[in-house]
Design a protein around this motif. Structure first.
Motif, PDB file in Angstrom:
ATOM      1  N   ALA A  36       0.811  -1.225   0.000  1.00 63.01           N
ATOM      2  CA  ALA A  36       0.000   0.000   0.000  1.00 63.01           C
ATOM      3  C   ALA A  36       0.839   1.267   0.000  1.00 63.01           C
ATOM      4  O   ALA A  36       0.410   2.300  -0.518  1.00 63.01           O
ATOM      5  N   ASN A  37       2.037   1.210   0.582  1.00 62.89           N
ATOM      6  CA  ASN A  37       2.871   2.409   0.676  1.00 62.89           C
ATOM      7  C   ASN A  37       3.950   2.475  -0.402  1.00 62.89           C
ATOM      8  O   ASN A  37       4.826   3.339  -0.348  1.00 62.89           O
ATOM      9  N   GLU A  38       3.889   1.547  -1.350  1.00 59.27           N
ATOM     10  CA  GLU A  38       4.894   1.497  -2.417  1.00 59.27           C
ATOM     11  C   GLU A  38       4.359   2.161  -3.684  1.00 59.27           C
ATOM     12  O   GLU A  38       3.224   1.914  -4.087  1.00 59.27           O
ATOM     13  N   ASP A  39       5.169   2.985  -4.283  1.00 57.53           N
ATOM     14  CA  ASP A  39       4.789   3.628  -5.544  1.00 57.53           C
ATOM     15  C   ASP A  39       4.979   2.631  -6.685  1.00 57.53           C
ATOM     16  O   ASP A  39       6.084   2.158  -6.927  1.00 57.53           O
ATOM     17  N   ASP A  40       3.887   2.290  -7.350  1.00 54.13           N
ATOM     18  CA  ASP A  40       3.927   1.277  -8.417  1.00 54.13           C
ATOM     19  C   ASP A  40       3.296   1.856  -9.679  1.00 54.13           C
ATOM     20  O   ASP A  40       2.341   1.311 -10.223  1.00 54.13           O
ATOM     21  N   SER A  41       3.846   2.981 -10.129  1.00 54.40           N
ATOM     22  CA  SER A  41       3.258   3.664 -11.284  1.00 54.40           C
ATOM     23  C   SER A  41       3.321   2.823 -12.552  1.00 54.40           C
ATOM     24  O   SER A  41       2.477   2.943 -13.440  1.00 54.40           O
ATOM     25  N   SER A  42       4.306   1.908 -12.636  1.00 60.32           N
ATOM     26  CA  SER A  42       4.438   1.065 -13.827  1.00 60.32           C
ATOM     27  C   SER A  42       3.587  -0.197 -13.745  1.00 60.32           C
ATOM     28  O   SER A  42       3.433  -0.923 -14.734  1.00 60.32           O
ATOM     29  N   GLY A  43       3.042  -0.500 -12.556  1.00 60.37           N
ATOM     30  CA  GLY A  43       2.190  -1.676 -12.385  1.00 60.37           C
ATOM     31  C   GLY A  43       2.923  -2.984 -12.275  1.00 60.37           C
ATOM     32  O   GLY A  43       2.310  -4.051 -12.330  1.00 60.37           O
ATOM     33  N   THR A  44       4.241  -2.944 -12.050  1.00 56.41           N
ATOM     34  CA  THR A  44       5.015  -4.196 -11.989  1.00 56.41           C
ATOM     35  C   THR A  44       4.697  -4.993 -10.721  1.00 56.41           C
ATOM     36  O   THR A  44       4.569  -6.216 -10.769  1.00 56.41           O
ATOM     37  N   LEU A  45       4.566  -4.296  -9.585  1.00 57.20           N
ATOM     38  CA  LEU A  45       4.253  -5.001  -8.344  1.00 57.20           C
ATOM     39  C   LEU A  45       2.845  -5.589  -8.402  1.00 57.20           C
ATOM     40  O   LEU A  45       2.602  -6.697  -7.915  1.00 57.20           O
ATOM     41  N   GLU A  46       1.926  -4.854  -8.994  1.00 60.02           N
ATOM     42  CA  GLU A  46       0.561  -5.353  -9.157  1.00 60.02           C
ATOM     43  C   GLU A  46       0.539  -6.620 -10.015  1.00 60.02           C
ATOM     44  O   GLU A  46      -0.225  -7.555  -9.744  1.00 60.02           O
ATOM     45  N   SER A  47       1.402  -6.672 -11.019  1.00 61.90           N
ATOM     46  CA  SER A  47       1.493  -7.863 -11.874  1.00 61.90           C
ATOM     47  C   SER A  47       1.947  -9.070 -11.079  1.00 61.90           C
ATOM     48  O   SER A  47       1.426 -10.183 -11.252  1.00 61.90           O
ATOM     49  N   CYS A  48       2.911  -8.849 -10.175  1.00 60.56           N
ATOM     50  CA  CYS A  48       3.389  -9.943  -9.318  1.00 60.56           C
ATOM     51  C   CYS A  48       2.270 -10.445  -8.407  1.00 60.56           C
ATOM     52  O   CYS A  48       2.100 -11.662  -8.235  1.00 60.56           O
ATOM     53  N   VAL A  49       1.512  -9.512  -7.831  1.00 63.53           N
ATOM     54  CA  VAL A  49       0.401  -9.900  -6.948  1.00 63.53           C
ATOM     55  C   VAL A  49      -0.622 -10.731  -7.715  1.00 63.53           C
ATOM     56  O   VAL A  49      -1.064 -11.797  -7.248  1.00 63.53           O
ATOM     57  N   ASN A  50      -1.017 -10.277  -8.883  1.00 63.21           N
ATOM     58  CA  ASN A  50      -2.007 -10.996  -9.680  1.00 63.21           C
ATOM     59  C   ASN A  50      -1.498 -12.374 -10.095  1.00 63.21           C
ATOM     60  O   ASN A  50      -2.266 -13.346 -10.145  1.00 63.21           O
ATOM     61  N   TYR A  51      -0.229 -12.471 -10.387  1.00 61.71           N
ATOM     62  CA  TYR A  51       0.379 -13.747 -10.777  1.00 61.71           C
ATOM     63  C   TYR A  51       0.241 -14.763  -9.632  1.00 61.71           C
ATOM     64  O   TYR A  51      -0.097 -15.933  -9.855  1.00 61.71           O
TER      65      TYR A  51
END
Length: 555
Positions: free
Chosen positions: A296-311
């Motif tokens: 929640a406190n990480e800047d993920d403007s490129s969506g890379t962390l979100e991709s890892c979560v979804n994976y």
């Protein structure tokens, strides 16, 4: 008959308008901003107004003239051969007219103080104006023999829905008494729902400072007779909250009663023994869908962390058989290695997995992320507890004061999501009509600096924008209102302004507030707030007594 204190004065430079007027008064007449006055108007109507500014003027055309009049600067009281004519004049903001006649009040009309009934009519607080009454404090109007104390009762539908919802409370730490006013309101709400039986309501509080809210079901023995009388006049029993359950974050430290808290371990044991406290934990199998909250406190403007979560959530290899946090970290570690070094290959870059590993490993080091729940020692999952056991009249106090910032965010996000999901899709037939979510230090979750992709910010925006229709009411508190996301504070129907500093009141959030009131905000006393609410015809300066529950000296 109320006291006449002056007459309307309409001049070429300061005419009366439909919004404001001026009146002169004796220079010895003590008045204050927020005092209410009345003027007789056309068709035997009465125009009420709220004092905004008070001026003093003499017949001296300049300061130099005053200097000369005092025997060329002699400061002795007897000096000077001239007694200047002087008077006060007052600017008043019109609040209403009893017959909705909004032509300017006329020059020479008498201006009077008000009685209690007048004050209620002026502010929209009369019995015919206020449906579904909720006590929010009291007004202290005028000084000396004319002093009046008026109970402030608002229409709860403008605070708790359906007409308006949410409240934002701001003010500097300590002096503004933000938590104290929040708890005063919440205690009044619990009493209202307890006695009226029209709707059901439950409460979820987060304790973020020391032991601040960890004894709200114990009486405050330090209240004096004067404060007890105020509670009696307001019609609220000076009693602590009832039906309270405390939730402490789990710890492996047995000396600390297996909790991470500033509370005394003996108090925790006593609460647990009395079935008033439980320990909460997060096990992996219950948190798979909440992994995004770890970031929640990480800047993920490129969506890379979100991709890892979804994976991971989709159960892609090697995460298809993960059942605990340690295994998750091991599998993430495999993805951080290149194929040449025996790592797992997938469509997400190794560098993204490495960043993801750093974030997750840091977040789940806390003892609150465990392998299993032990029912025999009172360990629970917060989301399950809310979904199954949050009932009418219950107060859940969740202690997060001793947790690190990342873990605090995870706990808050999990609880907010659980409440939202329960309201949207639970099959329970006894879900409370209203669930009030109290969150202090809102700036951690919904400030202008929070990453725009933060799942917690998205959750708060959903609650602020859709919570009214769902019955989720946000009580939010922070030091500086100007730092909070516009869509969160913009959806709060009620705003409470406590003591703050000159820099804060210079921000755009305060531009609609008269300059005199802005200056007053820098010197408000503890127990004093300036309130804005759609049901009120003007800003009001309200007061409230100290909380009726046990308080610790240093929180």
């Amino acid at each position: 008959m109320t006291k006449v204190i002056g007459k309307v004065s309409a001049t070429e430079s300061s005419p009366s308008t439909i919004d404001e007027f001026y009146f002169w008064t004796d220079k010895k007449q003590i008045l204050s901003p927020f005092d209410i006055v009345k003027v007789e108007h056309e068709s035997k109507s009465i125009t009420y107004g709220v004092i905004e500014e008070i001026f003093h003027v003499t017949d001296a055309p300049s300061h130099f003239t005053s200097y000369i009049s005092s025997d060329f600067g002699d400061v002795d009281e007897e000096a000077g051969n001239m007694n200047r004519l002087g008077m006060n004049y007052v600017r008043v903001r019109v609040s209403c007219n009893t017959k909705d006649i909004y032509t300017p009040v006329l020059d020479g009309q008498k201006v009077s103080l008000c009685n209690e009934e007048d004050i209620r009519n002026a502010l929209g607080l009369s019995e015919k104006d206020v449906q579904n009454p909720l006590v929010c404090g009291y007004l202290q109007m005028y000084q000396g023999d004319a002093s009046i104390k008026v109970k402030v009762v608002l229409n709860s539908h403008f605070l708790l829905g359906p007409d308006g919802a949410h409240i934002n409370i701001s003010g500097i730490s300590g002096l503004a008494a933000k938590t104290s006013y929040s708890m005063f309101l919440l205690r009044a709400i619990q009493e209202k729902f307890r006695t009226e039986n029209n709707e059901t309501c439950a409460f979820v509080f987060f304790n973020v400072k020391g032991r601040d809210l960890m004894a709200i079901d114990e009486p405050n023995d330090e209240l004096d007779e004067k404060e007890m009388k105020i509670y009696e006049d307001l019609g609220i029993p000076a009693k602590p909250f009832s039906n309270v359950m405390y939730f402490y974050p789990y710890s492996k430290d047995k000396v600390a009663a297996n909790v991470q808290s500033y509370a005394n371990p003996e108090d925790v044991k006593e609460q647990t023994k009395g079935n008033r406290a439980k320990k909460y934990k997060f096990v992996y199998e219950n948190c798979l869908e909440k992994l995004d909250l770890l970031l929640a406190n990480e800047d993920d403007s490129s969506g890379t962390l979100e991709s890892c979560v979804n994976y991971i959530i989709n159960g892609q290899p090697p995460f298809n058989n993960v059942d605990k946090w340690s295994t998750l970290v091991e599998k993430i570690d495999d993805c951080t290695k290149t194929q040449a070094r025996g790592g797992n290959t997938n469509e997400i870059q190794v560098t993204s997995w490495r960043k993801f590993k750093r974030c997750v490993s840091k977040a789940i080091k806390n003892d609150v992320f465990g392998t299993n729940l032990n029912d025999s020692t009172g360990e629970i999952d917060l989301a399950d507890e809310i979904a199954n056991n949050l009932n009418n009249g219950q107060v859940m106090v969740i202690d997060i004061a001793r947790l690190d910032e990342n873990t605090q965010s995870f706990v808050f996000g999990s609880v907010a999501r659980a409440i939202y999901d329960m309201k949207l899709g639970s099959e329970r037939d006894n879900i409370p009509d209203k669930i009030i979510l109290f969150v202090d230090e809102l700036n951690k979750y919904a400030s202008n600096d929070v990453p725009k992709n933060s799942p917690i910010l998205k959750q708060l925006l959903d609650i602020a924008e859709r919570g009214r229709s769902l019955g989720i009411i946000l009580f939010s508190v922070e030091q500086f209102r100007s730092a909070i996301h516009d869509r969160v504070k913009g959806n709060c129907a009620t705003a409470a302004y406590g003591r703050t500093n000159a820099i804060e009141v210079s921000k755009s959030d305060y531009r609609y507030i008269p300059k005199t009131y802005q200056n007053m905000m820098t010197r408000l006393s503890p127990g004093e707030y300036i309130i804005s609410n759609p049901a009120l015809r003007s800003l009001v300066n309200i007061r409230f007594p100290r909380p009726s529950y046990k308080q610790y000296p240093n929180g």
